[in-house]
Scaffold this motif. Structure first.
Motif, PDB file in Angstrom:
ATOM      1  N   ILE A   1       0.844  -1.200   0.000  1.00 43.69           N
ATOM      2  CA  ILE A   1       0.000   0.000   0.000  1.00 43.69           C
ATOM      3  C   ILE A   1       0.877   1.246   0.000  1.00 43.69           C
ATOM      4  O   ILE A   1       0.548   2.247  -0.639  1.00 43.69           O
ATOM      5  CB  ILE A   1      -1.006  -0.015   1.180  1.00 43.69           C
ATOM      6  N   THR A   2       2.015   1.179   0.672  1.00 45.76           N
ATOM      7  CA  THR A   2       2.934   2.316   0.700  1.00 45.76           C
ATOM      8  C   THR A   2       3.426   2.649  -0.706  1.00 45.76           C
ATOM      9  O   THR A   2       3.446   3.810  -1.115  1.00 45.76           O
ATOM     10  CB  THR A   2       4.128   2.027   1.631  1.00 45.76           C
ATOM     11  N   THR A   3       3.805   1.631  -1.457  1.00 41.65           N
ATOM     12  CA  THR A   3       4.273   1.849  -2.823  1.00 41.65           C
ATOM     13  C   THR A   3       3.162   2.441  -3.686  1.00 41.65           C
ATOM     14  O   THR A   3       3.382   3.396  -4.432  1.00 41.65           O
ATOM     15  CB  THR A   3       4.782   0.524  -3.436  1.00 41.65           C
ATOM     16  N   LEU A   4       1.966   1.898  -3.572  1.00 40.15           N
ATOM     17  CA  LEU A   4       0.845   2.422  -4.356  1.00 40.15           C
ATOM     18  C   LEU A   4       0.510   3.857  -3.965  1.00 40.15           C
ATOM     19  O   LEU A   4       0.201   4.688  -4.829  1.00 40.15           O
ATOM     20  CB  LEU A   4      -0.376   1.520  -4.206  1.00 40.15           C
ATOM     21  N   LEU A   5       0.588   4.163  -2.677  1.00 39.05           N
ATOM     22  CA  LEU A   5       0.343   5.541  -2.229  1.00 39.05           C
ATOM     23  C   LEU A   5       1.400   6.489  -2.777  1.00 39.05           C
ATOM     24  O   LEU A   5       1.082   7.620  -3.179  1.00 39.05           O
ATOM     25  CB  LEU A   5       0.314   5.606  -0.699  1.00 39.05           C
ATOM     26  N   ARG A   6       2.647   6.071  -2.804  1.00 37.25           N
ATOM     27  CA  ARG A   6       3.722   6.901  -3.361  1.00 37.25           C
ATOM     28  C   ARG A   6       3.460   7.208  -4.838  1.00 37.25           C
ATOM     29  O   ARG A   6       3.582   8.340  -5.281  1.00 37.25           O
ATOM     30  CB  ARG A   6       5.077   6.201  -3.227  1.00 37.25           C
ATOM     31  N   ILE A   7       3.097   6.171  -5.585  1.00 35.66           N
ATOM     32  CA  ILE A   7       2.845   6.354  -7.009  1.00 35.66           C
ATOM     33  C   ILE A   7       1.642   7.268  -7.226  1.00 35.66           C
ATOM     34  O   ILE A   7       1.683   8.188  -8.054  1.00 35.66           O
ATOM     35  CB  ILE A   7       2.652   4.994  -7.706  1.00 35.66           C
ATOM     36  N   ALA A   8       0.575   7.040  -6.496  1.00 36.62           N
ATOM     37  CA  ALA A   8      -0.616   7.885  -6.625  1.00 36.62           C
ATOM     38  C   ALA A   8      -0.276   9.340  -6.302  1.00 36.62           C
ATOM     39  O   ALA A   8      -0.733  10.265  -6.983  1.00 36.62           O
ATOM     40  CB  ALA A   8      -1.728   7.376  -5.711  1.00 36.62           C
ATOM     41  N   HIS A   9       0.535   9.553  -5.280  1.00 34.33           N
ATOM     42  CA  HIS A   9       0.933  10.911  -4.910  1.00 34.33           C
ATOM     43  C   HIS A   9       1.713  11.579  -6.040  1.00 34.33           C
ATOM     44  O   HIS A   9       1.461  12.738  -6.381  1.00 34.33           O
ATOM     45  CB  HIS A   9       1.759  10.882  -3.623  1.00 34.33           C
ATOM     46  N   ILE A  10       2.653  10.856  -6.620  1.00 31.53           N
ATOM     47  CA  ILE A  10       3.453  11.406  -7.710  1.00 31.53           C
ATOM     48  C   ILE A  10       2.569  11.732  -8.902  1.00 31.53           C
ATOM     49  O   ILE A  10       2.746  12.760  -9.565  1.00 31.53           O
ATOM     50  CB  ILE A  10       4.571  10.410  -8.114  1.00 31.53           C
ATOM     51  N   LEU A  11       1.583  10.884  -9.182  1.00 33.31           N
ATOM     52  CA  LEU A  11       0.682  11.131 -10.302  1.00 33.31           C
ATOM     53  C   LEU A  11      -0.373  12.180  -9.969  1.00 33.31           C
ATOM     54  O   LEU A  11      -1.088  12.650 -10.856  1.00 33.31           O
ATOM     55  CB  LEU A  11       0.001   9.826 -10.735  1.00 33.31           C
ATOM     56  N   GLY A  12      -0.478  12.530  -8.686  1.00 35.68           N
ATOM     57  CA  GLY A  12      -1.444  13.542  -8.271  1.00 35.68           C
ATOM     58  C   GLY A  12      -2.885  13.073  -8.386  1.00 35.68           C
ATOM     59  O   GLY A  12      -3.779  13.853  -8.690  1.00 35.68           O
ATOM     60  N   VAL A  13      -3.086  11.784  -8.139  1.00 37.23           N
ATOM     61  CA  VAL A  13      -4.434  11.222  -8.207  1.00 37.23           C
ATOM     62  C   VAL A  13      -4.729  10.463  -6.916  1.00 37.23           C
ATOM     63  O   VAL A  13      -3.812   9.994  -6.240  1.00 37.23           O
ATOM     64  CB  VAL A  13      -4.593  10.264  -9.416  1.00 37.23           C
ATOM     65  N   PRO A  14      -6.003  10.335  -6.575  1.00 35.59           N
ATOM     66  CA  PRO A  14      -6.339   9.515  -5.414  1.00 35.59           C
ATOM     67  C   PRO A  14      -5.997   8.046  -5.694  1.00 35.59           C
ATOM     68  O   PRO A  14      -6.114   7.587  -6.836  1.00 35.59           O
ATOM     69  CB  PRO A  14      -7.855   9.677  -5.257  1.00 35.59           C
ATOM     70  N   LEU A  15      -5.587   7.352  -4.682  1.00 30.79           N
ATOM     71  CA  LEU A  15      -5.270   5.941  -4.831  1.00 30.79           C
ATOM     72  C   LEU A  15      -6.446   5.189  -5.446  1.00 30.79           C
ATOM     73  O   LEU A  15      -6.258   4.293  -6.267  1.00 30.79           O
ATOM     74  CB  LEU A  15      -4.893   5.331  -3.474  1.00 30.79           C
ATOM     75  N   ALA A  16      -7.647   5.575  -5.102  1.00 29.94           N
ATOM     76  CA  ALA A  16      -8.839   4.898  -5.628  1.00 29.94           C
ATOM     77  C   ALA A  16      -8.879   4.909  -7.151  1.00 29.94           C
ATOM     78  O   ALA A  16      -9.376   3.959  -7.761  1.00 29.94           O
ATOM     79  CB  ALA A  16     -10.094   5.545  -5.068  1.00 29.94           C
TER      80      ALA A  16
END
Length: 85
Positions: free
Chosen positions: A59-74
């Protein structure tokens, strides 16, 4: 509440779908894999595996990627497909 299937056979398909969604968002933003994995502080193979639907991303990796892309993890893990669990 949904019941889980008797086995985990649905998970690989779901991981592949998530990987395609992540890749589509990255490409929509015209970002390279390199720019994303470097900014997210993960290694190249991790991002490649996620986009290919392989592995078991944290989940940490997915949250990092979502943050970089500027989108909600959902947005990356949303399952609107008819074959989702």
């Amino acid at each position: 509440m949904r019941d889980l299937p008797d086995d985990d056979s649905w998970i690989p398909e779901r991981l592949e779908r998530m990987g395609r969604q992540l890749q589509a968002e990255r490409m929509r933003q015209n970002l390279t894999q390199e720019s994303v994995f470097l900014a997210a502080g993960i290694n190249r193979a991790t991002l490649q595996n996620i986009e290919a639907g392989r592995g078991n991303p944290t989940i940490t990796t997915l949250l990092r990627i979502a943050h970089i892309l500027g989108v909600p993890l959902a947005r990356l893990v949303d399952d609107n497909g008819p074959t989702g669990p």
